[in-house]
Design a protein around this motif. Structure first.
Motif, mmCIF file in Angstrom:
data_model
loop_
_atom_site.group_PDB
_atom_site.id
_atom_site.type_symbol
_atom_site.label_atom_id
_atom_site.label_comp_id
_atom_site.label_asym_id
_atom_site.label_seq_id
_atom_site.Cartn_x
_atom_site.Cartn_y
_atom_site.Cartn_z
ATOM 1 N N ALA A 156 0.833 -1.203 0.000
ATOM 2 C CA ALA A 156 0.000 0.000 0.000
ATOM 3 C C ALA A 156 0.866 1.250 0.000
ATOM 4 O O ALA A 156 2.046 1.216 0.359
ATOM 5 N N SER A 157 0.269 2.359 -0.389
ATOM 6 C CA SER A 157 0.996 3.629 -0.440
ATOM 7 C C SER A 157 1.196 4.194 0.962
ATOM 8 O O SER A 157 0.330 4.069 1.833
ATOM 9 N N ASP A 158 2.328 4.845 1.162
ATOM 10 C CA ASP A 158 2.617 5.425 2.487
ATOM 11 C C ASP A 158 1.996 6.807 2.608
ATOM 12 O O ASP A 158 2.658 7.798 2.929
ATOM 13 N N THR A 159 0.703 6.873 2.363
ATOM 14 C CA THR A 159 -0.046 8.122 2.423
ATOM 15 C C THR A 159 -1.086 8.045 3.540
ATOM 16 O O THR A 159 -1.517 6.952 3.930
ATOM 17 N N ALA A 160 -1.485 9.217 4.043
ATOM 18 C CA ALA A 160 -2.576 9.257 5.002
ATOM 19 C C ALA A 160 -3.883 9.001 4.254
ATOM 20 O O ALA A 160 -4.033 9.426 3.102
ATOM 21 N N PRO A 161 -4.840 8.313 4.875
ATOM 22 C CA PRO A 161 -4.776 7.681 6.188
ATOM 23 C C PRO A 161 -4.371 6.206 6.161
ATOM 24 O O PRO A 161 -4.611 5.491 7.131
ATOM 25 N N VAL A 162 -3.740 5.757 5.072
ATOM 26 C CA VAL A 162 -3.300 4.359 4.996
ATOM 27 C C VAL A 162 -2.374 4.018 6.148
ATOM 28 O O VAL A 162 -2.448 2.931 6.731
ATOM 29 N N THR A 163 -1.496 4.952 6.505
ATOM 30 C CA THR A 163 -0.521 4.683 7.548
ATOM 31 C C THR A 163 -1.163 4.519 8.929
ATOM 32 O O THR A 163 -0.493 4.098 9.866
ATOM 33 N N GLU A 164 -2.445 4.857 9.061
ATOM 34 C CA GLU A 164 -3.168 4.555 10.302
ATOM 35 C C GLU A 164 -3.469 3.069 10.442
ATOM 36 O O GLU A 164 -3.600 2.563 11.559
ATOM 37 N N VAL A 165 -3.612 2.389 9.311
ATOM 38 C CA VAL A 165 -4.053 0.996 9.364
ATOM 39 C C VAL A 165 -2.958 0.008 8.987
ATOM 40 O O VAL A 165 -3.017 -1.165 9.362
ATOM 41 N N ILE A 166 -1.928 0.458 8.246
ATOM 42 C CA ILE A 166 -0.834 -0.411 7.829
ATOM 43 C C ILE A 166 0.469 0.085 8.450
ATOM 44 O O ILE A 166 0.845 1.247 8.283
#
Length: 419
Positions: A339-349
């Motif tokens: 997954a991309s290291d963008t918000a809000p992905v970094t909240e879940v990964i």
């Protein structure tokens, strides 16, 4: 203790695409004897068992005569007018909601406080538009806004701001989405994700059949999956496509399954092609083994779940924007995610813990991480198990979402059976 529907508490949902983000909680409440459930939505709203749905229609005729900066708000006001008519029809049937859940993104919240002054209103704080620090200006390929464009973007928040002023409370699905709202509203916003049915969305052996070619995929096959409502830059479709030549070259037996429509959910269509799918296939002409790239359209939900169950590695990319349900559904199914290291992905990964993160604009790094998983699935299997555990721990509807919703309902609807 028996409560008849005639003496039950009225709760109203207002959402142009009902049930939308309220699907799970509306389904729960519709089964309770102490609740009469009502909904107002546009023609795209879907009927649901136990819900008294009132639909409206709105015309955008003559909007072109409005000032360009005011056109969106004028359409929202037209929707608000239709909500007035729909709500008055409910009132004629003695419906007086004690609690209203509303998504304010289409202007439907504007008249609610005047219509139902005694009701408690809970707004869904999905997204607050910003000209910096979020989706806009993130991708250099999308162009830059002029002053008039920036002002137009800011004006998208007009009805949302009115809704936040009227609301007794608000709900945001992720901390990052909450953070976009003005700080003076943060105290109103509770962090409640829509919820994932992790019992239904559990890992299992499955098959998926490409409806176009008849090719059968099974759990364990060397497959890469990518899913979006529509294939477009907001969800990193262009970046994913540019990673494919290396993936197909380095893994000669891998197949790629891409599911999504050719419309535009966010952003704009390409200037020179009919769709982003068409544009990216033209850009990569001669670089792809098309026999191993399976282009699918929208899938039935059951087929979509099976698609994820046969995935060896699933890719989720997004601008800093609203988090898709699909990433959490894939996590619940035990997929190994890149997954991309963008918000809000970094909240879940968390990189290396329950998935792998990659810079959004680096298709070569994306391909490298995907190839690594394809080449050694056993080494990466723990990421899928950890992803599922994270989803159960933080996003399961029954364990996490429902108790938080019930707290709101206890606070504002005073339902005795919930105590």
């Amino acid at each position: 203790m028996t409560i008849s529907k005639a003496t039950a508490v009225d709760i109203l949902f207002v959402h142009t695409n009902f049930p939308g983000q309220f699907k799970a909680i509306a389904h729960f409440l519709a089964q309770r004897p102490d609740v009469r459930l009502h909904a107002i939505g546009s023609r795209t709203a879907a009927a649901a068992p136990g819900v008294n749905l009132t639909r409206y229609s709105v015309s955008a005729n003559e909007i072109a005569a409005s000032h360009s900066l005011a056109r969106r708000f004028e359409i929202e006001c037209r929707r608000a007018e239709q909500v007035i008519y729909a709500a008055n029809a409910l009132r004629l049937n003695n419906v007086e909601p004690r609690l209203i859940f509303v998504h304010p993104g289409w202007g439907e919240s504007i008249p609610l406080r005047e219509l139902f002054p005694q009701a408690h209103i809970v707004a869904y704080a999905e997204f607050f538009y910003r000209t910096r620090g979020a989706d806009l200006g993130f991708d250099p390929e999308s162009g830059q806004l002029g002053i008039d464009g920036a002002v137009r973007v800011s004006l998208r928040n007009a009805s949302t701001l009115l809704a936040m002023a009227d609301a007794d409370a608000a709900i945001a699905p992720t901390q990052w989405q909450k953070s976009l709202f003005p700080t003076e509203y943060h105290a109103k916003i509770r962090l409640i994700h829509d919820g994932i049915d992790t019992k239904r969305l559990a890992p299992a052996e499955a098959t998926f059949v490409d409806p176009n070619t008849g090719h059968v995929f099974r759990t364990g096959d060397e497959t890469v999956t990518y899913v979006a409502r529509n294939l477009e830059p907001y969800r990193g479709f262009h970046i994913f496509m540019r990673a494919l030549p290396r993936i197909l070259r380095d893994r000669p037996h891998a197949r790629v399954l891409i599911a999504g429509g050719d419309g535009v959910s966010y952003g704009t269509p390409p200037d020179d092609y009919g769709s982003w799918r068409e544009k990216m296939l033209a850009e990569l002409d001669g670089q792809l083994d098309r026999s191993r790239v399976h282009m699918l359209n929208h899938l039935r939900y059951e087929d979509y779940v099976n698609l994820l169950r046969v995935s060896r590695v699933h890719t989720y990319l997004t601008y800093p924007f609203v988090l898709s349900w699909s990433i959490l559904e894939a996590m619940s199914l035990g997929c190994v995610l890149v997954a991309s290291d963008t918000a809000p992905v970094t909240e879940v990964i968390e990189d290396g813990v329950n998935g792998l993160l990659t810079p959004f604009f680096d298709p070569d790094r994306l391909a490298e991480r995907i190839v690594g998983v394809l080449a050694n699935p056993r080494k990466h299997a723990h990421l899928g198990r950890a992803a599922r555990a994270r989803t159960i721990e933080a996003y399961d509807f029954e364990q996490q979402t429902l108790p938080k919703y019930l707290e709101i309902i206890r606070d504002y609807a005073d339902l005795p059976l919930l105590r």
